[in-house]
Design an enzyme around this catalytic site. Sequence first.
Site, PDB file in Angstrom:
ATOM      1  N   VAL A 112       5.264 -18.389  11.513  1.00  0.00           N
ATOM      2  CA  VAL A 112       5.737 -19.241  10.388  1.00  0.00           C
ATOM      3  C   VAL A 112       6.923 -19.795  10.789  1.00  0.00           C
ATOM      4  O   VAL A 112       7.656 -19.142  11.257  1.00  0.00           O
ATOM      5  CB  VAL A 112       5.919 -18.311   9.152  1.00  0.00           C
ATOM      6  CG1 VAL A 112       6.640 -19.190   8.191  1.00  0.00           C
ATOM      7  CG2 VAL A 112       4.549 -17.899   8.546  1.00  0.00           C
ATOM      8  N   CYS A 195      10.181   3.432   7.799  1.00  0.00           N
ATOM      9  CA  CYS A 195       9.870   4.863   7.824  1.00  0.00           C
ATOM     10  C   CYS A 195      10.965   5.565   8.162  1.00  0.00           C
ATOM     11  O   CYS A 195      11.157   5.968   9.545  1.00  0.00           O
ATOM     12  CB  CYS A 195       8.670   5.031   8.659  1.00  0.00           C
ATOM     13  SG  CYS A 195       8.030   6.826   8.596  1.00  0.00           S
ATOM     14  N   ASP A 330       7.694  -4.510   3.857  1.00  0.00           N
ATOM     15  CA  ASP A 330       9.010  -4.373   4.514  1.00  0.00           C
ATOM     16  C   ASP A 330       9.804  -5.462   4.594  1.00  0.00           C
ATOM     17  O   ASP A 330      11.130  -5.442   4.442  1.00  0.00           O
ATOM     18  CB  ASP A 330       8.916  -4.011   6.061  1.00  0.00           C
ATOM     19  CG  ASP A 330       8.164  -2.808   6.383  1.00  0.00           C
ATOM     20  OD1 ASP A 330       8.072  -1.991   5.446  1.00  0.00           O
ATOM     21  OD2 ASP A 330       7.662  -2.334   7.563  1.00  0.00           O
ATOM     22  N   LYS A 338      10.687   1.846   3.092  1.00  0.00           N
ATOM     23  CA  LYS A 338       9.768   0.682   3.750  1.00  0.00           C
ATOM     24  C   LYS A 338       8.485   1.527   4.546  1.00  0.00           C
ATOM     25  O   LYS A 338       8.834   2.004   5.711  1.00  0.00           O
ATOM     26  CB  LYS A 338      10.236  -0.203   4.525  1.00  0.00           C
ATOM     27  CG  LYS A 338      11.361  -0.944   3.892  1.00  0.00           C
ATOM     28  CD  LYS A 338      12.197  -2.074   4.725  1.00  0.00           C
ATOM     29  CE  LYS A 338      13.199  -2.754   4.137  1.00  0.00           C
ATOM     30  NZ  LYS A 338      12.918  -3.425   3.196  1.00  0.00           N
ATOM     31  N   ALA A 341       2.651   3.739   2.934  1.00  0.00           N
ATOM     32  CA  ALA A 341       2.149   4.148   1.560  1.00  0.00           C
ATOM     33  C   ALA A 341       2.969   3.085   0.354  1.00  0.00           C
ATOM     34  O   ALA A 341       2.401   3.231  -0.744  1.00  0.00           O
ATOM     35  CB  ALA A 341       2.867   5.544   1.557  1.00  0.00           C
ATOM     36  N   CYS A 373       6.606   9.700   2.715  1.00  0.00           N
ATOM     37  CA  CYS A 373       6.896   9.980   4.151  1.00  0.00           C
ATOM     38  C   CYS A 373       6.508  11.215   4.531  1.00  0.00           C
ATOM     39  O   CYS A 373       6.983  12.434   4.146  1.00  0.00           O
ATOM     40  CB  CYS A 373       8.456   9.837   4.136  1.00  0.00           C
ATOM     41  SG  CYS A 373       9.192   9.951   5.936  1.00  0.00           S
TER      42      CYS A 373
END
Length: 444
Positions: A112, A195, A330, A338, A341, A373
């Site tokens: 993009v 994470c 994210d 972020k 899950a 997490c």
Amino acid sequence: MAGQLHPQLLLSRQYCRVFSVINSHIHTSSGLASKDHYKVLVLGGGSGGIAMAARMKRKVGAKNVAIVEPSEVHYYQPIWTLVGAGAKSVASSGRSTASVIPSGVTWVKSKVAEFDPKNNTVHTDSGKKISYDYLIVALGLELHYEKIKGLPEGFEHPKIGSNYSVKTVEKTWNALKNFKEGNALFTFPNTPIKCAGAPQKIMYLSDAFLRKTGKRSKANIIYNTSLPVLFGVKKYADALWEIVKKRDLNVNLRHNLIEVRADKQEAVFENLDKPGETEVYKYEMIHVTPPMGPPAVLKGSLLDDEAGWLNVNKSTLQHKTYANVFGIGDCTNLPTSKTAAAVAAQSAVLDRTVSRILKKQTPDKTYDGYTSCPLVTSYNTVILAEFDYDGQPLETFPVDQSKESRVMYHMKADVMPHLYWHGLLKGLWGGPGPYRTIMHMGMK
């Protein structure tokens, strides 16, 4: 970036190219695109983009959906924690992008380059202009190793690795297995990251490995984090502090990595509570978690917030200005951790939001910020942290998930990858919400 890739991964990439050619009748590439307008245009071929493309295909038909993604390989990144500790192979984390894009959905193999939401149009770096009725932005985030002086060129040296890139994850394992004596350093940057548990997971795994190989007495394990806490949710932070104390791990809060002198095996940290004060640490191995930020193409566009993230409603995932634009994962400014899950839970909400808007109805499903997490604490134990926007535990199982569990490790290492490839990416897994309700007899 220097460093040899795993032979299996090289074979995997060769396979990906062949697979892409074989499947040219299934996915239309950017150079062969049959049209320049789609009912639903998805930007990004990560977990959020693929999951939403699968869900939108069922809503509006494959021929009315396109996905813009330049990469030929799609990675299951959560497993890289175990790759960096030698418990999984890097080859097992990747599959061809062609194999995960829903059949019949057009694949625009480009990046993009520009947003034009006022005209419902996106420009790609190949010069293509694509218009849409509805846009789903799932561009992930960007790693910024270059914001640490001495990186990324420092990865050319041994004894340094990072589980956040396929190019450097095996370097973590090489540094760990070749550890002899001295400081083992683990870092957490002064930015939002994906994470947020991963930087300390590799510390616990390294501790376990050094104990198993008889080297722990020669190691001084140090976790330097920019955060003022060990973990953002107190229930799990308390449990992790107990592990830190029991295993004689050293944690320094508000310490941010600003330079790596890889030739000298030195790392420089700034003290965020005492501006101008720095400290140099010698290391025998170092795991670097890089600063991260929003995609460059988003920053300064009509779709971002003041920090450069996609500006969406935290409940419905609909853009705050453009009603036909949505976000997931994210790249968004959702105030939650972020993780994959989180993407799963968001995909179920976004699916409902878009469905309602397609029918000219008001969105009626709310995302509560659910994220998870799996805090790997050894080669066979995990603390499964699950929580919401408010940092309140939102646990699926009717047990105390702040306790280390072998069952939860099995879920992390073996069950979750299967759920990812065959559930989330197929648009069939929207998080454990319904199961949580059953497990807790409707109380949660």
